[in-house]
Design an enzyme around this catalytic site. Structure first.
Site, PDB file in Angstrom:
ATOM      1  N   SER A  53     -22.842  13.534  18.412  1.00 29.49           N
ATOM      2  CA  SER A  53     -22.172  12.398  18.131  1.00 29.49           C
ATOM      3  C   SER A  53     -22.213  12.126  16.627  1.00 29.49           C
ATOM      4  CB  SER A  53     -22.362  11.170  18.858  1.00 29.49           C
ATOM      5  OG  SER A  53     -23.891  10.835  18.668  1.00 29.49           O
ATOM      6  N   GLU A  54     -23.470  12.300  16.040  1.00 27.78           N
ATOM      7  CA  GLU A  54     -23.678  12.258  14.705  1.00 27.78           C
ATOM      8  C   GLU A  54     -24.739  13.298  14.115  1.00 27.78           C
ATOM      9  OE1 GLU A  54     -22.254   7.976  15.257  1.00 27.78           O
ATOM     10  OE2 GLU A  54     -23.835   9.282  16.312  1.00 27.78           O
ATOM     11  N   THR A  55     -24.646  13.551  12.788  1.00 30.66           N
ATOM     12  CA  THR A  55     -25.631  14.577  12.028  1.00 30.66           C
ATOM     13  C   THR A  55     -25.945  13.786  10.774  1.00 30.66           C
ATOM     14  OG1 THR A  55     -24.828  16.501  13.186  1.00 30.66           O
ATOM     15  CG2 THR A  55     -26.100  16.749  11.346  1.00 30.66           C
TER      16      THR A  55
END
Length: 315
Positions: A53-55
């Site tokens: 979903s995020e990095t």
């Protein structure tokens, strides 16, 4: 001759599970603790490759910002201004690696993101990180969403399942905007299933940057919890579910206090459950501080993080 050799760029990453106290729970995150040699285009490609979903990518703070670190947060298809679980996971990694000098019981550092400079609190004991708390922006309450039928259809629920009189769907932001959608029971939350075509129609009618739905109820699984929630987002024409959403939890806590749907104190503490429907149980701590006059002065979201794995990306 070495003219035929290709020099590859190497970037180290750390994988953690955020809002979990054991592996395979919470929300997974990839953190690149030193992104100084990466371009924005490479960051976006790495976020796409990680497919989480995020990095996040850690950089030196911009001169004059007053921050200790600059953090760039990417979803697979774009950079975003702020998010809760990436903040918590990133600063867990930085503290664990000794990049932050811990002063028990709470060490406060400042993070620079596109949404501004925000404090991050690291709670520790005897040099060991216990939890990270992200201090979000004061809430901005946007309009109530009058087209409740469209939201119900986007979630594949009935309009009658929603709490329209005392808790209508509303746009709220504490750094990243969400539409908070209270419903009558946990059964409704569990039954929700995003309809991609209607979701896309709903998104077109929202202000720029407002795209995601957070369906919630005051009917949790655990007696110690306050709410049971799910975060649904339209990504690449498909509806994706987030296992644990720090930004939305801050919006949710502010919404509940603003509408007095929970007992309000000077520091109203809540626990939000998320991720159970997709096998990633998560517990998110929320604290909303109010003035004597009842104005919301602060929103804090925190939780535990589990270190999962380390690796290198070769570009």
């Amino acid at each position: 001759m070495n003219s035929g050799l290709i020099t590859m760029k190497k970037a180290r990453f750390v994988r953690v599970d955020v809002f979990a106290d054991k592996p395979f729970g919470g929300n997974p995150l990839a953190v690149f603790p030193d992104a100084r040699n990466l371009s924005a285009a490479e960051m976006q490609l790495l976020a796409m490759e990680m497919n989480l979903s995020e990095t996040t990518f850690v950089l030196p703070a911009t001169k004059g910002s007053g921050a200790d670190f600059r953090v760039r947060i990417f979803v697979p298809d774009m950079e975003i201004p702020y998010a809760g679980h990436p903040t918590i996971g990133t600063f867990y990694v930085l503290a664990r690696e000794g990049r932050i000098k811990l002063r028990s019981p709470v060490t406060t550092v400042k993070m620079e993101v596109k949404a501004g400079v925000m404090p991050v609190e690291i709670h520790s004991s005897k040099g060991k990180v216990e939890k990270i708390v992200t201090v979000q922006n004061k809430p901005e309450f946007g309009p109530v969403i009058k087209d409740s039928k469209l939201i119900a259809d986007a979630l594949s629920i009935k309009e009658s399942d929603m709490e329209l009189d005392k808790a209508p769907p509303q746009h709220v932001s504490t750094g990243l905007p969400w539409i908070i959608v209270p419903v009558k029971s946990r059964k409704v939350v569990e039954a929700a299933s995003g309809n991609a075509s209607v979701f896309a129609e709903f998104r077109k009618k929202m202000p720029n940057g407002v795209a995601d739905l957070y369906v919630t109820c005051l009917d949790p699984i655990h007696r110690s919890s306050t709410t049971h929630s799910r975060g649904l987002c339209l990504v690449s024409r498909n509806v994706a579910e987030d296992p644990a959403t720090g930004s939305a939890s801050g919006c949710l806590g502010a919404y509940l206090v603003h509408r007095k749907l929970v007992p309000v104190k000077r520091a109203t503490k809540m626990t939000n459950e998320q991720g159970y429907e997709i096998g990633r149980p998560s517990m998110i701590a929320i604290e909303v501080g109010t003035s004597r006059a009842g104005t919301i002065e602060s929103v804090r979201v925190g939780g535990k993080t589990v270190h999962m794995m380390d690796g290198y990306a070769y570009l």
